[in-house]
Motif scaffolding. Structure first.
Motif, mmCIF file in Angstrom:
data_model
loop_
_atom_site.group_PDB
_atom_site.id
_atom_site.type_symbol
_atom_site.label_atom_id
_atom_site.label_comp_id
_atom_site.label_asym_id
_atom_site.label_seq_id
_atom_site.Cartn_x
_atom_site.Cartn_y
_atom_site.Cartn_z
ATOM 1 N N ASP A 826 -64.860 4.706 -17.144
ATOM 2 C CA ASP A 826 -64.342 3.451 -16.596
ATOM 3 C C ASP A 826 -65.405 2.379 -16.439
ATOM 4 N N ASN A 827 -66.683 2.760 -16.470
ATOM 5 C CA ASN A 827 -67.769 1.782 -16.302
ATOM 6 C C ASN A 827 -68.440 1.410 -17.619
ATOM 7 N N LEU A 828 -67.914 1.942 -18.724
ATOM 8 C CA LEU A 828 -68.532 1.694 -20.026
ATOM 9 C C LEU A 828 -68.393 0.225 -20.430
ATOM 10 N N GLY A 846 -58.607 0.652 -26.156
ATOM 11 C CA GLY A 846 -58.112 -0.428 -25.304
ATOM 12 C C GLY A 846 -57.940 -0.016 -23.861
ATOM 13 N N LYS A 847 -57.982 1.295 -23.597
ATOM 14 C CA LYS A 847 -57.851 1.783 -22.221
ATOM 15 C C LYS A 847 -59.113 1.572 -21.389
ATOM 16 N N LEU A 848 -60.244 1.371 -22.065
ATOM 17 C CA LEU A 848 -61.512 1.266 -21.331
ATOM 18 C C LEU A 848 -61.538 -0.037 -20.539
ATOM 19 N N PRO A 849 -61.492 0.024 -19.216
ATOM 20 C CA PRO A 849 -61.296 -1.188 -18.405
ATOM 21 C C PRO A 849 -62.488 -2.121 -18.330
ATOM 22 N N SER A 850 -63.702 -1.609 -18.613
ATOM 23 C CA SER A 850 -64.911 -2.440 -18.463
ATOM 24 C C SER A 850 -65.575 -2.785 -19.785
ATOM 25 N N LEU A 851 -65.007 -2.345 -20.896
ATOM 26 C CA LEU A 851 -65.643 -2.525 -22.196
ATOM 27 C C LEU A 851 -65.762 -4.001 -22.560
ATOM 28 N N GLU A 852 -67.008 -4.433 -22.899
ATOM 29 C CA GLU A 852 -67.280 -5.824 -23.248
ATOM 30 C C GLU A 852 -67.684 -5.988 -24.715
ATOM 31 N N GLY A 877 -48.968 -4.537 -19.552
ATOM 32 C CA GLY A 877 -50.276 -3.905 -19.651
ATOM 33 C C GLY A 877 -51.265 -4.758 -20.420
ATOM 34 N N VAL A 878 -52.549 -4.495 -20.193
ATOM 35 C CA VAL A 878 -53.615 -5.258 -20.852
ATOM 36 C C VAL A 878 -54.484 -4.298 -21.653
ATOM 37 N N ALA A 879 -54.606 -4.528 -22.943
ATOM 38 C CA ALA A 879 -55.493 -3.745 -23.791
ATOM 39 C C ALA A 879 -56.829 -4.471 -23.949
ATOM 40 N N PHE A 880 -57.912 -3.750 -23.789
ATOM 41 C CA PHE A 880 -59.258 -4.347 -23.848
ATOM 42 C C PHE A 880 -59.356 -5.539 -22.880
ATOM 43 N N PRO A 881 -59.187 -5.300 -21.581
ATOM 44 C CA PRO A 881 -59.120 -6.420 -20.627
ATOM 45 C C PRO A 881 -60.385 -7.250 -20.519
ATOM 46 N N LYS A 882 -61.567 -6.659 -20.855
ATOM 47 C CA LYS A 882 -62.823 -7.406 -20.700
ATOM 48 C C LYS A 882 -63.597 -7.550 -22.014
ATOM 49 N N LEU A 883 -63.002 -7.139 -23.116
ATOM 50 C CA LEU A 883 -63.724 -7.175 -24.384
ATOM 51 C C LEU A 883 -64.036 -8.613 -24.804
ATOM 52 N N LYS A 884 -65.339 -8.864 -25.076
ATOM 53 C CA LYS A 884 -65.790 -10.188 -25.487
ATOM 54 C C LYS A 884 -66.249 -10.223 -26.943
ATOM 55 N N LYS A 885 -66.804 -9.101 -27.415
ATOM 56 C CA LYS A 885 -67.369 -9.087 -28.768
ATOM 57 C C LYS A 885 -66.895 -7.841 -29.504
ATOM 58 N N LEU A 886 -66.344 -8.036 -30.718
ATOM 59 C CA LEU A 886 -65.823 -6.942 -31.530
ATOM 60 C C LEU A 886 -66.415 -7.037 -32.931
ATOM 61 N N ILE A 887 -66.995 -5.921 -33.406
ATOM 62 C CA ILE A 887 -67.651 -5.902 -34.710
ATOM 63 C C ILE A 887 -67.138 -4.709 -35.517
ATOM 64 N N PHE A 888 -66.715 -4.970 -36.757
ATOM 65 C CA PHE A 888 -66.417 -3.927 -37.733
ATOM 66 C C PHE A 888 -67.368 -4.118 -38.909
ATOM 67 N N SER A 889 -68.084 -3.051 -39.299
ATOM 68 C CA SER A 889 -69.025 -3.151 -40.418
ATOM 69 C C SER A 889 -68.906 -1.938 -41.333
ATOM 70 N N TYR A 890 -68.951 -2.204 -42.636
ATOM 71 C CA TYR A 890 -69.022 -1.154 -43.653
ATOM 72 C C TYR A 890 -67.886 -0.128 -43.537
ATOM 73 N N ILE A 906 -47.308 -6.691 -24.229
ATOM 74 C CA ILE A 906 -48.623 -6.399 -23.669
ATOM 75 C C ILE A 906 -49.587 -7.533 -24.001
ATOM 76 N N ILE A 907 -50.650 -7.603 -23.208
ATOM 77 C CA ILE A 907 -51.690 -8.614 -23.410
ATOM 78 C C ILE A 907 -52.860 -7.933 -24.123
ATOM 79 N N ILE A 908 -53.352 -8.576 -25.191
ATOM 80 C CA ILE A 908 -54.388 -7.956 -26.013
ATOM 81 C C ILE A 908 -55.656 -8.813 -26.016
ATOM 82 N N MET A 909 -56.745 -8.216 -25.588
ATOM 83 C CA MET A 909 -58.083 -8.846 -25.635
ATOM 84 C C MET A 909 -58.075 -10.273 -25.082
#
Length: 948
Positions: A826-828, A846-852, A877-890, A906-909
């Motif tokens: 929960d603190n990740l 998306g369940k991780l509540p603190s993921l940025e 419900g909110v998926a990725f409630p605190k996500l600010k930066k998302l990267i997909f590579s290779y 639901i609310i997403i990012m």
């Protein structure tokens, strides 16, 4: 400073009387002399507060204090010699304890000990006689014993009470810019204004803009405010900040610019090569170069650097801070911004914001009138207001504040005109021990970035503190009082300061306090008649200097040398350093230390970083007081076998050396707390007896590729606080060894080097109890070095602690992610998944509540990302409630990223700001609901992707 020195000497004398009285009596009867020394020094200490205040104006008292300090140093040396010889006897007796006893072997030892006692006794008697004279001289000055109230009060606080005071409200490094908004706005306007074709035709290089004002007025703070402004960040392609100071060292400045622009260190040392590198790196860029604290008025020194800066794009600027308009003129300033004093009301706002932090409103009202009068005495200087605010933060009553206002130090002419009474008042409020620790910092050059752990080890070597924890608390107390600035904090724990600087005015003040003990040889000065020099700093001046003809080097306790040649570091120099505690030889062309170094019995700290030393002489194993051995030398290859004699060693740094094997005797160092082996690429084993290092707290084995196993003894190191890497699988190296290492904190990498897929491996993983390592904030599980097979049950058993903030999962070859990745973290805040090639779908992150921040890379089987990624199904419900930066590579096979219609429940990012897509060659679309929220979208080599 004299008070602290006398206190430590008195304490040692009392300790000797208590524990070694019988031995002293046998040694020609000096028990009486020891008692006399103690009582007389106590008597002197009672008048020191009044003596130090009067010494600013009365030269006789000033000379008397210097004599006391010199005497106290002599006593300290004799007592340390006594301790050292006693310690040597104990160690040598342990060596021969297994030998057969004989009368012939006993008698010389007994005779030698008697001779040593007689020598020490003779010195103590001479010191007692000298102190008689100093004590008699005291009476002629008619000191005020009543004035000891302040010092006694400061000294009588228990250590616990004092340290409780200094560890509250610890945000002391915030930039204070009271009354400077209009200044910042004007400067930003000048820096970004377009001068058009005229500037493009200008062959003199970028326009120079200067901030000029007196010391402590806030020039650097204003420049930092401008440097970090968002408009400035976006306007310039490159921003470079250089601390210049005095002297104007062309090579150091050029090297700093190169390293800042290339983001890497450089081996270039010739000015012309450095200037060419500056020209090539800045060519075609619009840059801002800030040159902070420039003193030189010599155009010849500025011209070569100026010419190398001509090739940037039009719009490039140089921003200079200086105390002198002459400097600004010499540098060709097109705009000079004269920084004015802040008003009394602004000074009060700045002072009160610090002084009243965490205070009640009624306190503010009660102390306001006195505080405003103190603010007026700051004379419009922001640094003075900040220092006074830090002082008053520790004054709780109206009488305390009134005493500050009425203090006679405001009337001391030398302090007022040169160094500000504000600093002296704050300094005078320190305990003697804190005064000693602060004033020692004058040994560092201006603008030097001080590593706090290094500073504490040096304090310990000088005898100012006995434990790292005490040193850390003293440092925090000084930082709370604004004696340090530019505080850099640990990424994993913001309560820990890892480095700092001193404001140049504060540095001037420290140098003023130690002007008769501390000196630096620079390019302009190499000769001075300081009678009782204790601490010397020598940066290569290009000339050979015979130190022994200028100074009494026998009294030196610190020698800081940089870039010196063997011709400058002569054997005769080492022979004379008989009182040396700290020897730091950085980047010196010295391939070996002379054997005579074994005679420096007081030596506690050796730092040979980046020198050419290849090995140490065996004689170094006679330095029984040695606490720190810093050998970060590229060519260093061997520790002597006798290293186990150095039982006081607490810190060994062999990082980036050629050491391939550690001697087994290193495991005798029961006081060792830090062993740094980072980058020792040839090291293949840790010693089997490592479990004997019961006090080891920090073990760094990062970047040691040949080291492939952990000895079983690692399980005994229950005091370990930091372990950079734990390597699993080779020989008997097992996860279960970590079971009791529950003090680990900060970062930990677990590197798996062989398959872990049977029942025994599951048992070892469970035994490791990662979930109980609650102080670990960053965990890396790395399976990539050997493409190993790790069973899902083993992965489930490697459940991290719930407090974890950063997780890196590298090279996992399983087909499913462990369940704990979304159930217990929960603190990740940051998650990086690299090279999990066999996983065809993502877990419900998306369940991780603190993921940025989330990075997904090199998932070759990933083809589809849909609702399973969100992990949220309930309405609202909110998926990725605190996500600010998302990267997909290779993710080379990824084709589809499912979009969601606006009527989705639901609310997403909701916080997403940055999206990066790199080398996802088959991906066709990006969800529309993300695009509308983004502030930054970066797409690299995604040829199939269409973004509308």
């Amino acid at each position: 400073m004299a008070d602290a020195l006398i206190s430590s000497v008195v304490e040692e004398l009392i300790n000797i009387l208590k524990h070694q009285a019988h031995e002293l009596k046998r040694a020609l009867g000096v028990e009486k002399e020891i008692a006399n020394l103690s009582s007389k020094l106590e008597e002197i200490r009672e008048v020191l507060d009044d003596a130090e205040k009067r010494s600013f104006k009365e030269k006789g008292i000033k000379l008397w204090i210097e004599n006391i300090q010199d005497f106290s140093y002599q006593v300290d040396d004799v007592l340390d010699e006594w301790r050292t010889r006693t310690l040597r006897q104990q160690i040598e007796s342990q060596k021969v304890s297994g030998r057969k006893f004989s009368r012939s072997s006993f008698l010389p030892s007994r005779f030698h000990r008697f001779a040593m006692h007689r020598d020490i006794a003779k010195k103590i008697k001479e010191l007692d006689s000298t102190l008689d004279r100093i004590t008699k001289e005291k009476d002629q000055f008619k000191f005020d014993y009543a004035s000891i109230t302040h010092t006694s009060a400061a000294s009588s606080h228990s250590d616990h009470q004092e340290l409780m005071r200094v560890t509250t409200a610890f945000d002391v490094d915030a930039s204070e810019t009271q009354g400077r908004k209009s200044d910042a706005s004007a400067l930003i306007g000048k820096l970004v204004e377009n001068s058009g074709e005229e500037e493009a035709r200008n062959e003199n290089g970028p326009p120079v803009i200067s901030i000029v004002g007196t010391g402590g007025i806030g020039k650097t703070t204003l420049a930092l405010l401008v440097f970090g402004d968002e408009q400035i960040k976006t306007h310039f392609d490159e921003r470079v900040w250089i601390c210049v100071s005095n002297p104007f060292d062309q090579i150091k400045i050029a090297k700093a610019i190169v390293e800042s622009t290339t983001k890497s260190s450089t081996d270039l040392s010739q000015l012309q090569l450095l200037l060419e590198k500056i020209q090539s790196t800045l060519s075609g860029k619009r840059f801002l170069l800030v040159m902070d604290d420039v003193w030189t008025e010599q155009y010849a020194k500025w011209e070569p650097l100026k010419n190398s800066l001509k090739y940037g794009l039009p719009g490039s600027r140089i921003l200079v801070t200086s105390r002198s308009e002459r400097v600004a003129t010499m540098m060709g300033s097109v705009y000079l911004h004269q920084l004015d004093l802040i008003s009394d009301s602004e000074a009060w706002l700045l002072l009160s914001r610090i002084a009243f932090s965490r205070r009640r409103e009624e306190d503010r009202e009660k102390l306001k009138d006195i505080g405003q009068k103190i603010a007026q005495k700051c004379k419009g200087l922001p640094l003075a207001a900040k220092v006074m605010g830090s002082l008053l933060c520790f004054k709780h009553t109206k009488d305390d504040w009134q005493n500050v206002l009425d203090n006679k130090v405001w009337e001391l002419e030398e302090v007022v005109t040169d160094l500000f009474p504000h600093l002296y008042l704050s300094y005078n409020d320190l305990t003697p021990n804190m005064k000693q620790c602060f004033s020692y910092c004058a040994v560092f050059p201006k603008d030097y970035e001080i590593e706090v752990d290094e500073l504490i080890r040096i304090w310990m070597a000088q005898g100012y503190v006995t434990m790292e924890s005490k040193g850390r608390e003293l440092f925090e107390g000084l930082a709370m009082r604004s004696f340090f600035q530019d505080l850099k904090k640990d990424e994993m724990d913001s309560n820990i300061i890892i480095s700092c600087k001193m404001h140049d005015i504060v540095h001037d003040f420290a140098h003023f306090l130690t002007r008769n003990e501390c000196y630096s040889i620079d390019q302009h000065k190499d000769k001075v008649g300081i009678k009782n020099l204790r601490h010397l700093s020598w940066q290569n001046t290009g000339r050979n200097i015979n130190l022994t003809s200028i100074y009494d080097i026998g009294k030196l306790r610190s020698f800081f040398a940089e870039c010196l040649s063997p011709e400058q570091l002569t054997p005769g120099l080492f022979n004379g350093l008989k009182s040396m505690r700290v020897l730091r030889l950085h980047e010196c062309e010295l391939q070996k230390l002379p054997k005579k170094i074994g005679n420096l019995l007081h030596l506690r700290y050796i730092d040979l970083s980046r020198s050419d030393v290849e090995e140490l002489p065996d004689e170094i194993c006679s330095l029984y007081n040695l606490q720190t051995l810093h050998l970060r030398c590229n060519d260093f290859s061997r520790l002597p076998e006798g290293i186990g004699n150095l039982r006081q060693l607490r810190y060994i740094n062999l990082s980036w050396s050629k050491v391939e094997k550690l001697p087994d005797t290193i495991c005798s160092l029961e006081n060792l707390e830090t062993l740094d082996l980072e980058g020792c690429e040839g090291l293949s084993r840790l010693p089997k007896g490592i479990g004997n290092l019961i006090n080891l707290r920090h073990l760094n084995i990062r970047s040691t590729e040949r080291l492939e196993m952990m000895p079983q003894g690692i399980a005994k190191l229950t005091q370990l606080c930091s372990l950079s890497e734990f390597k699993v699988g080779k020989e008997s190296s097992k996860l279960g060894y970590m079971e009791k290492l529950n003090q680990l904190k900060g970062e930990l990498s677990i590197i798996v080097l062989c398959d872990l897929n049977n029942a025994a491996d599951v048992e070892e993983a469970e035994k490791a109890e990662l979930r109980n390592k609650k102080h670990i904030k960053k965990l890396c599980l790395d399976f990539s070095p050997g493409s190993v097979d790790v069973g899902v049950d083993v992965m489930e058993a490697l459940k991290p602690p719930p407090e974890l903030q950063i997780l890196e999962l590298l090279g996992y070859r399983g087909t499913h992610f462990p369940s704990w990745i979304t159930l217990s973290l929960d603190n990740l805040r940051i998650l990086q998944i690299w090279g999990c090639e066999n996983c065809s779908s993502l877990p419900p992150l998306g369940k991780l509540p603190s993921l940025e921040t989330l990075l997904i890379a090199e998932m070759k089987e990933l083809r589809y990302v849909g609702s399973e990624f969100l992990g949220v199904a309930q309405v609202g419900g909110v998926a990725f409630p605190k996500l600010k930066k998302l990267i997909f590579s290779y993710c080379s096979e990824w084709e589809e990223w499912e979009d969601f219609k606006q009527e989705a429940t639901i609310i997403i990012m909701p916080c997403i700001k940055e999206l990066e897509l790199n080398y996802c060659r088959e991906l066709k679309t990006v969800p529309h609901h993300l695009l509308s929220r983004l502030e930054s979208l970066k797409i690299v080599n995604c040829p199939s992707l269409k973004v509308e």
